[in-house]
Design a protein around this motif. Structure first.
Motif, short mmCIF file in Angstrom:
data_model
loop_
_atom_site.label_atom_id
_atom_site.label_comp_id
_atom_site.label_asym_id
_atom_site.label_seq_id
_atom_site.Cartn_x
_atom_site.Cartn_y
_atom_site.Cartn_z
N GLN A 29 0.86 -1.12 -0.52
CA GLN A 29 0.09 -0.13 0.21
C GLN A 29 0.91 1.44 0.06
OE1 GLN A 29 -4.00 1.01 -0.21
NE2 GLN A 29 -2.20 2.64 -0.55
N HIS A 30 1.43 1.30 0.73
CA HIS A 30 2.86 2.79 0.69
C HIS A 30 3.95 2.85 -0.88
CE1 HIS A 30 0.89 3.59 4.54
NE2 HIS A 30 1.38 2.75 5.14
N LEU A 31 4.20 1.40 -0.96
CA LEU A 31 4.98 1.74 -2.13
C LEU A 31 4.12 2.28 -3.19
CD1 LEU A 31 6.89 -1.22 -2.67
CD2 LEU A 31 7.64 0.82 -1.91
N VAL A 32 2.78 2.05 -3.13
CA VAL A 32 1.78 2.54 -3.99
C VAL A 32 1.65 3.75 -3.99
CG1 VAL A 32 -0.57 2.55 -5.42
CG2 VAL A 32 0.32 0.71 -4.77
N GLU A 50 -7.28 -10.97 -2.78
CA GLU A 50 -7.82 -9.86 -1.15
C GLU A 50 -7.71 -8.41 -1.53
OE1 GLU A 50 -8.13 -12.51 1.84
OE2 GLU A 50 -9.56 -13.56 1.38
N VAL A 51 -5.62 -8.67 -1.59
CA VAL A 51 -4.74 -7.53 -1.45
C VAL A 51 -5.25 -6.58 -2.73
CG1 VAL A 51 -2.48 -6.56 -1.37
CG2 VAL A 51 -3.22 -8.53 0.01
N LEU A 55 -6.68 -3.07 -2.82
CA LEU A 55 -6.20 -1.78 -3.01
C LEU A 55 -6.71 -0.68 -4.50
CD1 LEU A 55 -3.02 -3.23 -3.23
CD2 LEU A 55 -2.95 -1.46 -2.35
N GLY A 56 -7.90 -1.52 -4.93
CA GLY A 56 -8.79 -1.22 -6.04
C GLY A 56 -8.08 -1.18 -7.57
N GLU A 57 -8.81 -1.37 -8.11
CA GLU A 57 -9.11 -1.77 -9.18
C GLU A 57 -7.58 -0.49 -10.43
OE1 GLU A 57 -12.39 -1.37 -12.15
OE2 GLU A 57 -13.15 -3.26 -10.58
#
Length: 269
Positions: A29-32, A50-51, A55-57
């Motif tokens: 998440q934080h890399l994104v 699931e991850v 995070l969303g499409e």
């Protein structure tokens, strides 16, 4: 210049092993959030899905199921990432295993099975080395990169077995088994070796050694463990990830071959 810009990772391709785990999914998440494309690698395809969903499409990620105990799967996954993105800039060598049999994983030393020993080592150290080897080949072709490997406080320190009296993990009596210490000590030594060898290629290699993070232990363990920590508490996943991001980013550009103890001061005592 805003110092936070040092942590920006726009245009970077990051590989995260153990991406569906407790630390891995927070790291992704934080890399994104910091602008990287993330290749998520994990043995558990359903957990990866699931991850991805969380995070969303529109998230800049791709999932790559892989058993890190199998060399050919590692070769195939790295080739697939390069085919998709053309390069690899960052590797978070984060995957580790407790095996599918927690009771055997936590067996007493006197009864420890060599089958369990080899199963853990095949992921925690063998797979970690193979992933580093393959990603470093790609990094060297593009001017370098950063490898951050997840070790442990127990790769550098002996566990205090008193904290495990009455301590449970997911309902199971726990300890720190010798294979965990041995494999994580190997991660620290391997990190230093690879850092020295690959510095000429512009590749930095560092390790983080997290202290205890809440992940299913009972209150007894948390109380016993926290009493051994100068800061008086367990770590949050976010605190571990912040250290990992620092080592991956340009903010640590002159740091290599180090093992950063993220332990609330435990190793100071």
């Amino acid at each position: 210049m805003n110092n936070s810009s040092y942590l920006r990772l726009e245009g970077k391709v990051a590989v995260v092993t153990g991406a569906a785990g407790i630390l891995g999914k927070v790291l992704v998440q934080h890399l994104v959030d910091h602008g990287a494309f993330v290749a998520m690698v994990d043995v558990n395809k359903e957990a990866l899905d699931e991850v991805c969903a969380s995070l969303g499409e529109d998230a800049s990620v791709a999932a790559f199921p892989c058993d890190l105990s199998k060399e050919q799967e590692i070769l195939d996954v790295v080739a697939s990432i390069v085919e998709l993105k053309g390069r690899i800039d960052i590797l978070f060598n984060n995957a580790a295993t407790k095996t599918d049999d927690l009771l055997r994983f936590f067996d007493p030393i006197e009864e420890y099975s060599m089958d369990t020993w080899r199963e853990v080592m095949s992921v925690n150290l063998d797979g970690l080395f193979l992933m580093a080897r393959e990603c470093a080949k790609i990094m060297a072709q593009h001017g370098g990169g950063s490898i951050v490997q997840t070790a442990s406080i127990y790769g550098a320190l002996a566990p205090d077995m008193r904290i495990y009296e009455g301590s449970l993990y997911l309902g199971c009596q726990i300890n720190t088994p010798p294979i965990y210490s041995a494999s994580k000590g190997g991660v620290i030594s391997l990190t230093k070796h690879l850092a020295a060898v690959w510095a000429k290629d512009g590749i930095r290699v560092n390790a983080i050694s997290p202290g205890g993070v809440a992940s299913g232990q009972n209150d007894v363990f948390e109380k016993n463990y926290s009493a051994r920590i100068p800061m008086g508490r367990m770590a949050t996943a976010q605190e571990i990830i912040d250290a990992a991001l620092f080592l991956a980013s340009p903010a640590s550009g002159y740091i290599t071959g180090q093992n950063l103890m993220v332990d609330g001061g435990l190793s100071a005592w």
